[in-house]
Design an enzyme around this catalytic site. Structure first.
Site, mmCIF file in Angstrom:
data_model
loop_
_atom_site.group_PDB
_atom_site.id
_atom_site.type_symbol
_atom_site.label_atom_id
_atom_site.label_comp_id
_atom_site.label_asym_id
_atom_site.label_seq_id
_atom_site.Cartn_x
_atom_site.Cartn_y
_atom_site.Cartn_z
ATOM 1 N N CYS A 1 -19.895 -0.409 -3.120
ATOM 2 C CA CYS A 1 -19.954 -1.308 -4.283
ATOM 3 C C CYS A 1 -21.230 -1.195 -5.093
ATOM 4 O O CYS A 1 -21.196 -0.827 -6.270
ATOM 5 C CB CYS A 1 -19.740 -2.745 -3.801
ATOM 6 S SG CYS A 1 -18.098 -2.977 -3.141
ATOM 7 N N GLY B 1 -26.531 1.052 -0.055
ATOM 8 C CA GLY B 1 -25.410 1.994 0.063
ATOM 9 C C GLY B 1 -24.118 1.212 -0.079
ATOM 10 O O GLY B 1 -24.093 0.160 -0.732
ATOM 11 N N LEU C 1 -17.068 -10.339 -1.825
ATOM 12 C CA LEU C 1 -17.027 -10.166 -0.369
ATOM 13 C C LEU C 1 -18.031 -9.095 0.053
ATOM 14 O O LEU C 1 -18.101 -8.034 -0.549
ATOM 15 C CB LEU C 1 -15.620 -9.741 0.081
ATOM 16 C CG LEU C 1 -14.447 -10.615 -0.406
ATOM 17 C CD1 LEU C 1 -13.130 -10.026 0.089
ATOM 18 C CD2 LEU C 1 -14.608 -12.053 0.048
ATOM 19 N N ARG C 2 -18.816 -9.401 1.084
ATOM 20 C CA ARG C 2 -19.706 -8.388 1.666
ATOM 21 C C ARG C 2 -19.058 -7.815 2.904
ATOM 22 O O ARG C 2 -18.525 -8.583 3.731
ATOM 23 C CB ARG C 2 -21.048 -9.041 2.061
ATOM 24 C CG ARG C 2 -21.923 -9.480 0.911
ATOM 25 C CD ARG C 2 -23.001 -10.424 1.378
ATOM 26 N NE ARG C 2 -22.417 -11.647 1.926
ATOM 27 C CZ ARG C 2 -23.116 -12.570 2.577
ATOM 28 N NH1 ARG C 2 -24.404 -12.385 2.812
ATOM 29 N NH2 ARG C 2 -22.543 -13.675 3.020
ATOM 30 N N GLU C 3 -19.085 -6.522 3.065
ATOM 31 C CA GLU C 3 -18.520 -5.943 4.282
ATOM 32 C C GLU C 3 -19.325 -6.455 5.474
ATOM 33 O O GLU C 3 -20.535 -6.592 5.424
ATOM 34 C CB GLU C 3 -18.524 -4.418 4.205
ATOM 35 C CG GLU C 3 -17.502 -3.913 3.193
ATOM 36 C CD GLU C 3 -17.410 -2.402 3.154
ATOM 37 O OE1 GLU C 3 -17.614 -1.766 4.210
ATOM 38 O OE2 GLU C 3 -17.155 -1.868 2.071
ATOM 39 N N LEU D 1 -34.338 -8.919 0.090
ATOM 40 C CA LEU D 1 -35.725 -8.436 -0.037
ATOM 41 C C LEU D 1 -36.126 -7.653 1.211
ATOM 42 O O LEU D 1 -37.299 -7.566 1.546
ATOM 43 C CB LEU D 1 -36.682 -9.617 -0.254
ATOM 44 C CG LEU D 1 -36.693 -10.228 -1.663
ATOM 45 C CD1 LEU D 1 -37.645 -11.423 -1.709
ATOM 46 C CD2 LEU D 1 -37.065 -9.195 -2.731
ATOM 47 N N ARG D 2 -35.136 -7.103 1.924
ATOM 48 C CA ARG D 2 -35.451 -6.286 3.111
ATOM 49 C C ARG D 2 -35.651 -4.841 2.651
ATOM 50 O O ARG D 2 -34.717 -4.166 2.221
ATOM 51 C CB ARG D 2 -34.326 -6.336 4.132
ATOM 52 C CG ARG D 2 -34.193 -7.648 4.865
ATOM 53 C CD ARG D 2 -33.282 -7.532 6.093
ATOM 54 N NE ARG D 2 -32.156 -6.636 5.904
ATOM 55 C CZ ARG D 2 -30.973 -7.017 5.411
ATOM 56 N NH1 ARG D 2 -30.812 -8.256 5.013
ATOM 57 N NH2 ARG D 2 -29.977 -6.157 5.261
ATOM 58 N N ALA D 3 -36.895 -4.381 2.739
ATOM 59 C CA ALA D 3 -37.180 -2.978 2.376
ATOM 60 C C ALA D 3 -36.585 -2.064 3.439
ATOM 61 O O ALA D 3 -36.433 -2.455 4.600
ATOM 62 C CB ALA D 3 -38.682 -2.760 2.279
ATOM 63 N N ASP E 1 0.871 -1.182 0.000
ATOM 64 C CA ASP E 1 0.000 0.000 0.000
ATOM 65 C C ASP E 1 0.903 1.225 0.000
ATOM 66 O O ASP E 1 1.998 1.191 0.571
ATOM 67 C CB ASP E 1 -0.905 -0.007 1.251
ATOM 68 C CG ASP E 1 -2.097 0.932 1.091
ATOM 69 O OD1 ASP E 1 -3.221 0.430 0.998
ATOM 70 O OD2 ASP E 1 -1.869 2.161 1.022
HETATM 71 C C1 UDX Z 1 -22.038 -6.056 -1.899
HETATM 72 C C2 UDX Z 1 -22.324 -7.443 -2.472
HETATM 73 O O1 UDX Z 1 -23.261 -8.118 -1.632
HETATM 74 C C3 UDX Z 1 -21.024 -8.248 -2.509
HETATM 75 O O2 UDX Z 1 -21.258 -9.513 -3.106
HETATM 76 C C4 UDX Z 1 -19.994 -7.481 -3.340
HETATM 77 O O3 UDX Z 1 -18.767 -8.186 -3.376
HETATM 78 C C5 UDX Z 1 -19.769 -6.105 -2.742
HETATM 79 O O4 UDX Z 1 -21.017 -5.385 -2.667
HETATM 80 P P1 UDX Z 1 -21.728 -4.939 0.458
HETATM 81 O O5 UDX Z 1 -21.897 -3.688 -0.303
HETATM 82 O O6 UDX Z 1 -20.582 -5.086 1.397
HETATM 83 O O7 UDX Z 1 -21.617 -6.211 -0.575
HETATM 84 O O8 UDX Z 1 -23.022 -5.164 1.357
HETATM 85 P P2 UDX Z 1 -24.437 -5.846 1.093
HETATM 86 O O9 UDX Z 1 -24.669 -6.783 2.212
HETATM 87 O O10 UDX Z 1 -24.555 -6.335 -0.278
HETATM 88 O O11 UDX Z 1 -25.461 -4.599 1.276
HETATM 89 C C6 UDX Z 1 -25.402 -3.593 0.325
HETATM 90 C C7 UDX Z 1 -26.445 -2.543 0.705
HETATM 91 O O12 UDX Z 1 -27.758 -3.068 0.470
HETATM 92 C C8 UDX Z 1 -26.411 -2.108 2.158
HETATM 93 O O13 UDX Z 1 -26.627 -0.708 2.219
HETATM 94 C C9 UDX Z 1 -27.591 -2.834 2.791
HETATM 95 O O14 UDX Z 1 -28.139 -2.117 3.873
HETATM 96 C C10 UDX Z 1 -28.568 -2.872 1.628
HETATM 97 N N1 UDX Z 1 -29.520 -3.975 1.684
HETATM 98 C C11 UDX Z 1 -29.062 -5.253 1.661
HETATM 99 C C12 UDX Z 1 -30.887 -3.694 1.719
HETATM 100 O O15 UDX Z 1 -31.286 -2.535 1.748
HETATM 101 N N2 UDX Z 1 -31.762 -4.721 1.741
HETATM 102 C C13 UDX Z 1 -31.353 -6.024 1.724
HETATM 103 O O16 UDX Z 1 -32.207 -6.911 1.776
HETATM 104 C C14 UDX Z 1 -29.964 -6.297 1.690
#
Ligand code: UDX
Length: 447
Positions: free
Chosen positions: A261, A258, A153-155, A251-253, A30
């Site tokens: 990604c 955000g 990867l999901r955070e 499917l969570r409203a 880095d």
């Molecule tokens: C996402 C993808 O899931 C992951 O595969 C990719 O590699 C990177 O981008 P991330 O952004 O870390 O991962 O989080 P994620 O769990 O996908 O949630 C993304 C956003 O969607 C969050 O703001 C979350 O609050 C929102 N979300 C998620 C909803 O509003 N409803 C849901 O049902 C799920």
């Protein structure tokens, strides 16, 4: 294998630690010496469950090292991963300047075959640009390949997602690149490994995130219909999600998608499609629905409080989702400044992300950062929930109600059941489940 990783952000650090955990020897680079110093001391630079343990154990095992010198990362590495940031530009296209910088750094260091692998999410056809940049700088005789191996990867669950992937995508256009990446992964994972062309792999990643975003905007669109029909969107989501062709996840409203990604990848895919002459108006609608969620929540807050100036509002959550300190693309970046500009007095709490938020919005006479939910509730005219932290699901609501000036909760994440909140003495507002007042009236008065 000996591996080099360019970039130690959210994806690069988890990828470095994960590959070391699989038994490989990883050197991560880095440009920021402070980050390298902290990581070398075993101090994670991001909030990610399970990361610290793997970071320290792999440092101790000598499988993982961090450096600011690109030559160290190139060294004897057979494969070099590009994990640098690709943030959105103002016009919605991905900013690939960090990717280009890595290509320019690598080119003069090539001293034998190297496989350079895109791990960062990049627009389709980026590999072509990396290849031509390196060829121009390194000379035509240099042996290397560019491949794509996108991360999913999901955070908040990135370590688990890395060690237990549901699929691995390898985009490679040469037999040598293909077999190197298969060697890297085949012995470690039993999940499906999809081998495609480089461009296909790049598009798989962008399309995956765009679909996830579309699913979220779909349920938020349905949520708006539910508001009008006084129907609980959570029940609708459950009813449709049980169809295995739809699936219950995403499917969570609520306040929409955000993070660093989904928003970026939707806008980048729109640009790739438009550049290719394909109309993707559907994705623009996905963006529009998503952007409108902030206004929906602010309208609820005004409906609950009427006059905002000098009203005390406890804000719960600034991270873009639970289990992360990341505020990039978080609803809080839209809601908090708007409430502040409307004259409200804000008490803000988040279990992990306040430090990052405070850098952008320092405290002032109407914006204070507090140490707990209960501090945020003290004398509050309303509590507003912006992040779905588990901590918020198991609160002492009697204590909260007694601490508040008026027991009003505006829940942007639909964490609670409206009837239960009414029974606990709260005026409860959420998204897509009818308003608090509706739940207090008998059916015949709702029409
Ligand atoms: C996402 C993808 O899931 C992951 O595969 C990719 O590699 C990177 O981008 P991330 O952004 O870390 O991962 O989080 P994620 O769990 O996908 O949630 C993304 C956003 O969607 C969050 O703001 C979350 O609050 C929102 N979300 C998620 C909803 O509003 N409803 C849901 O049902 C799920």
């Amino acid at each position: 294998m000996r591996l080099g990783i360019f970039g130690t952000g959210y994806a690069g650090l988890v990828t470095s630690v994960g590959l070391a955990q699989l038994g490989h020897t990883v050197t991560a680079i880095d440009k920021n010496p402070d980050i390298i110093a902290r990581l070398s001391d075993g101090v994670p630079t991001i909030h990610e469950p399970g990361l610290k343990e793997l970071l320290t154990s792999n440092l101790d095992a000598g499988r993982l090292s961090f450096t600011t010198k690109a030559a160290d990362a190139m060294g004897e590495s057979q494969i070099v991963f590009v994990c640098v940031g690709t943030p959105p530009r103002a016009d919605g296209r991905a900013d690939l300047s960090q990717v280009e910088e890595v290509a320019c750094t690598i080119a003069p260091m090539l001293d034998g075959y190297k496989l350079i692998v895109e791990k960062s999410t990049v627009p389709a056809r980026t590999a072509y640009w990396i290849d031509s940049t390196i060829r121009r700088l390194a000379g035509p005789e240099r042996e290397f390949d560019i491949a794509s191996n996108p991360e999913f990867l999901r955070e908040g669950t990135a370590v688990r997602d890395f060690l237990h992937p549901d699929r691995i995508v390898i985009g490679a256009d040469s037999g040598r690149a293909r077999s190197l990446l298969l060697d890297l992964y085949q012995s470690s994972f039993s999940c499906p490994i999809i081998v495609t062309s480089v461009t296909t792999a790049e598009l798989i990643k962008q399309a995956a995130n765009a679909f996830l975003a579309t699913k979220i905007s779909f349920i938020n669109m349905v949520s708006d219909v539910c508001e009008k029909l006084d129907v609980d969107v959570a029940a609708v989501a459950k009813g449709i999600g049980l169809d295995p062709r739809i699936g219950g996840d995403f499917l969570r409203a609520g306040l929409g998608f955000g993070g660093s990604c989904l928003p970026k990848d939707v806008s980048a895919l729109i640009k790739v499609a438009e550049h290719s002459g394909v109309d993707v108006g559907m994705l623009k609608e996905v963006e529009r629905i998503n952007t409108a969620r902030i206004d929906r929540l602010l309208a609820k807050i005004e409906r609950a409080l009427w006059v905002l100036p000098n009203k005390v509002i406890g804000v719960l959550g600034v991270a873009f989702k639970s289990d992360t300190d990341d505020i990039r693309g978080a609803p809080s970046l839209g809601v908090i400044p708007r409430l502040h500009s409307m004259g409200a007095r804000l008490h803000v709490y988040d279990p992990a992300a306040v430090r990052n938020f405070e850098r952008l919005y320092p405290p002032n006479d109407r914006l204070t950062y507090v140490a707990s939910v209960y501090d945020a509730a003290r004398e509050a005219d309303a509590l507003v929930i912006l992040t779905d932290w588990d901590e918020f699901r198991s609160l002492d609501f009697g204590r909260i109600r007694d601490a508040m000036h008026t027991p009003i909760v505006v829940d942007g994440r639909n964490l609670f059941e409206p009837p239960l909140m009414q029974a606990a003495g709260f005026e409860y507002y959420s998204l897509g489940r009818g308003d608090a007042t509706l739940h207090q009236k008998p059916f015949r008065e709702r029409v």
